[in-house]
Design an enzyme around this catalytic site. Structure first.
Site, PDB file in Angstrom:
ATOM      1  N   ASP A  63       0.859  -1.183   0.000  1.00 38.53           N
ATOM      2  CA  ASP A  63       0.000   0.000   0.000  1.00 38.53           C
ATOM      3  C   ASP A  63       0.894   1.231   0.000  1.00 38.53           C
ATOM      4  O   ASP A  63       2.104   1.132  -0.246  1.00 38.53           O
ATOM      5  CB  ASP A  63      -0.970  -0.013   1.189  1.00 38.53           C
ATOM      6  CG  ASP A  63      -0.249  -0.065   2.536  1.00 38.53           C
ATOM      7  OD1 ASP A  63       0.976   0.228   2.573  1.00 38.53           O
ATOM      8  OD2 ASP A  63      -0.901  -0.390   3.540  1.00 38.53           O
ATOM      9  N   GLU A 104      19.476   2.426 -13.084  1.00 37.54           N
ATOM     10  CA  GLU A 104      20.618   2.724 -12.238  1.00 37.54           C
ATOM     11  C   GLU A 104      20.293   3.898 -11.342  1.00 37.54           C
ATOM     12  O   GLU A 104      19.434   4.715 -11.673  1.00 37.54           O
ATOM     13  CB  GLU A 104      21.868   2.992 -13.074  1.00 37.54           C
ATOM     14  CG  GLU A 104      21.765   4.150 -14.044  1.00 37.54           C
ATOM     15  CD  GLU A 104      23.088   4.398 -14.751  1.00 37.54           C
ATOM     16  OE1 GLU A 104      24.147   4.262 -14.104  1.00 37.54           O
ATOM     17  OE2 GLU A 104      23.055   4.736 -15.932  1.00 37.54           O
ATOM     18  N   CYS A 130      14.063 -15.854 -10.565  1.00 37.63           N
ATOM     19  CA  CYS A 130      13.644 -16.310  -9.238  1.00 37.63           C
ATOM     20  C   CYS A 130      14.729 -17.058  -8.481  1.00 37.63           C
ATOM     21  O   CYS A 130      14.514 -17.514  -7.360  1.00 37.63           O
ATOM     22  CB  CYS A 130      12.395 -17.187  -9.357  1.00 37.63           C
ATOM     23  SG  CYS A 130      10.963 -16.270  -9.956  1.00 37.63           S
TER      24      CYS A 130
END
Length: 341
Positions: A63, A104, A130
């Site tokens: 949030d 960057e 991953c």
């Protein structure tokens, strides 16, 4: 296969602490079905596919009270306190997040600053889909083994908010086909979260969890089967699963010459879906009762999913438990690392 540095052992590295930060907003798969209702009707697809096919009931989003990199820094601060390591003694910070606000500078520099690490602490990003967090732990362990550094912090923070919104918007447009929906289905399983680990010398920390070593293998002929950016993740699902499982089986078979991983106390997998988990269980003949799952509630949190799962499972582990961290990342790469609790 010829002997190479893809099979490795660590001499003096220990995991001293691992912490997770959950994103605050729960987004259920039912809510996503509602947002995609018109598209599902037009394509004559049923609701509940995310639950039935992937096993993902919900995922988390950030949030406006915090960001992925702030959460990663927060998790790292918690891990340093639990490990009783002074930030001034940290010699290395590796960020492994796929998520980044810009190209960057690195995400690592902001987290280095937030943690108050010394200027002598090297800091940089490692990105490998991953598999990044596992790669980061391996590199840090090698540097600890060599005596170059004393302590390392590995962090990861992921934010799926934008990719989730962009995917839902695109799949809601006229002209989207069933094939398009299937190719982007994996994007709807993504979640947000953060994790951090502190590593140090095992001989100075008998209370630590020894990082024994492991194996890694690459199947980069499959590098175009899963391609993602902030707009979406586009996946050739069947081919990716087949290629990933073939690579896992290859690595698993070769590991038998150096490691005994058939009867571990826990298998901490990269968290993807029911299909992915079922395939690994079948391919490696694992005991499913020893595989804790977080993707049903948290979704696939990219590189953070494995350390988050380990952090959430850590309170159930006892001294001497053998834990195998197993990851597969698009590209395709796989790695397996043993930790003795």
């Amino acid at each position: 296969m010829t002997e190479s540095n893809a099979t490795f052992r660590h001499q003096n590295s220990a995991l001293l602490a691992v912490k997770a930060r959950l994103a605050p907003l729960v987004v259920t798969s039912e809510e996503i079905d509602i947002r995609l209702a018109e598209a599902l009707t037009r394509l004559r697809l049923p609701t509940g596919l995310l639950q039935r096919v992937a096993g993902v009931i919900s995922r988390r989003n950030w949030d406006d009270t915090g960001t992925f990199d702030e959460a990663a820094a927060g998790a790292a601060g918690e891990a340093l306190r639990e490990a009783n390591v002074d930030p001034k003694d940290v010699g290395l910070l590796i960020n492994t997040s796929v998520t980044r606000k810009h190209l960057e500078p690195s995400v690592a520099v902001g987290i280095h600053h937030a943690l108050g690490l010394p200027s002598s602490a090297m800091n940089f990003d490692i990105t490998n889909a991953c598999l990044g967090f596992v790669n980061g732990m391996t590199l840090a362990s090698q540097m600890i083994d060599s005596g170059q550094i004393k302590y390392a912090v590995i962090v990861d923070g992921e934010d799926s908010n934008e990719i989730q919104a962009n995917t839902i918007h695109r799949l809601s447009q006229p002209g989207i086909s069933r094939k398009d929906f299937v190719n982007e289905f994996a994007s709807l399983t993504l979640g947000s979260g953060a994790a951090a680990a502190v590593l140090g010398p095992a001989d100075k920390h008998p209370e630590g969890h020894r990082i024994m070593g492991g194996i890694s293998r690459a199947g980069t002929e499959h590098h175009l089967l899963c391609v993602g950016d902030k707009d979406g993740m586009f996946t050739h699902t069947k081919e990716l699963l087949a290629g990933g499982m073939a690579l896992v089986v290859e690595a698993w078979k070769e590991a038998k010459g150096s490691w005994d991983w058939q009867k571990m106390d826990r298998y901490i997998l990269h968290q993807v879906s029911d299909v992915h988990t079922d395939s690994i269980v079948k391919a490696a003949k694992l005991d499913r009762q020893k595989i804790p799952l977080t993707y049903p509630e948290l979704g696939n949190v990219g590189p953070a999913s494995l350390p988050m799962t380990l952090a959430l499972e850590s309170s159930k582990l006892v001294k001497g438990n053998r834990v195998l961290c197993m990851g597969v990342g698009s590209g395709i790469n796989t790695a397996m690392t043993e930790i003795v609790w």
